[in-house]
Design a protein around this motif. Structure first.
Motif, PDB file in Angstrom:
ATOM      1  N   ASN A 142       0.824  -1.215   0.000  1.00  0.00           N
ATOM      2  CA  ASN A 142       0.000   0.000   0.000  1.00  0.00           C
ATOM      3  C   ASN A 142       0.857   1.263   0.000  1.00  0.00           C
ATOM      4  O   ASN A 142       0.530   2.259  -0.642  1.00  0.00           O
ATOM      5  CB  ASN A 142      -0.948   0.007   1.195  1.00  0.00           C
ATOM      6  CG  ASN A 142      -2.055  -1.006   1.035  1.00  0.00           C
ATOM      7  OD1 ASN A 142      -2.417  -1.347  -0.085  1.00  0.00           O
ATOM      8  ND2 ASN A 142      -2.577  -1.497   2.139  1.00  0.00           N
ATOM      9  N   LYS A 145       2.138   1.737  -3.489  1.00  0.00           N
ATOM     10  CA  LYS A 145       1.048   2.184  -4.357  1.00  0.00           C
ATOM     11  C   LYS A 145       0.852   3.684  -4.234  1.00  0.00           C
ATOM     12  O   LYS A 145       0.654   4.386  -5.233  1.00  0.00           O
ATOM     13  CB  LYS A 145      -0.263   1.482  -3.990  1.00  0.00           C
ATOM     14  CG  LYS A 145      -0.410   0.094  -4.534  1.00  0.00           C
ATOM     15  CD  LYS A 145      -1.787  -0.442  -4.148  1.00  0.00           C
ATOM     16  CE  LYS A 145      -1.972  -1.865  -4.576  1.00  0.00           C
ATOM     17  NZ  LYS A 145      -3.279  -2.398  -4.141  1.00  0.00           N
ATOM     18  N   LYS A 149       1.319   6.459  -7.140  1.00  0.00           N
ATOM     19  CA  LYS A 149       0.170   7.300  -7.468  1.00  0.00           C
ATOM     20  C   LYS A 149       0.537   8.790  -7.387  1.00  0.00           C
ATOM     21  O   LYS A 149       0.104   9.595  -8.204  1.00  0.00           O
ATOM     22  CB  LYS A 149      -0.979   7.019  -6.502  1.00  0.00           C
ATOM     23  CG  LYS A 149      -2.295   7.643  -6.919  1.00  0.00           C
ATOM     24  CD  LYS A 149      -3.371   7.401  -5.879  1.00  0.00           C
ATOM     25  CE  LYS A 149      -3.833   5.985  -5.904  1.00  0.00           C
ATOM     26  NZ  LYS A 149      -4.966   5.736  -4.988  1.00  0.00           N
TER      27      LYS A 149
END
Length: 163
Positions: A142, A145, A149
């Motif tokens: 996470n 990610k 992003k």
């Protein structure tokens, strides 16, 4: 000679059309139970009293007349403790107490196994501390990610002449 060979062989037949991991595991478990039963049968034939080892019921543990002590574990991952206890050769019984909301486990063991159980519990707690100290793979995933992003990618094309 041939009869002896035939009596010692065990045929394990499993349908190959729907062969899954669960089916393979079940077949192996049945084979291991068969081996354990043969071992107990040989002990009974010799006239020796069959004494269970490792994990057993509370009734079997008390029936050995060696005194019983217990410890309380609130952690739901009791399997990790069972592996360590098996490694140290401790005779124990696990009883689940469902009276409280997170169920707790009572581990009964022989009084003479107290030293082995102490060392088993220290190893078990060290494993739990080590596991808690390292971050989980999902948390790392996470985090990466979010980094991807939030990263800005420069997609402008530049033409330069090389000389």
């Amino acid at each position: 000679m041939q009869d002896e060979v035939e009596s010692k062989t065990l045929t394990l037949i499993v349908s190959g059309t729907k062969f899954t991991g669960r089916l393979f595991k079940a077949a192996i478990m049945k084979y291991l139970a068969h081996l354990k039963e043969q071992k107990m049968q040989k002990q009974r034939e010799k006239g020796a009293e069959v004494k269970p080892q490792g994990r057993q019921t509370v009734k079997q543990l008390i029936g050995q007349n060696q005194g019983v002590s217990n410890l309380e574990i609130t952690d739901p991952s009791i399997k990790a403790f069972e592996r360590v206890a098996r490694k140290y050769g401790v005779d124990y019984a696990v009883k689940k107490d469902r009276s409280c909301s997170p169920p707790k486990y009572l581990v009964f063991f022989k009084a003479r196994d107290a030293d082995a159980l102490t060392s088993a519990f220290t190893e078990y707690t060290q494993k739990k501390v080590r596991k808690a100290s390292r971050p989980s793979v999902l948390a790392k995933l996470n985090q990466f990610k979010e980094l991807v992003k939030n990263a800005v990618v420069d997609r402008t094309k530049r033409k330069e002449l090389e000389r």
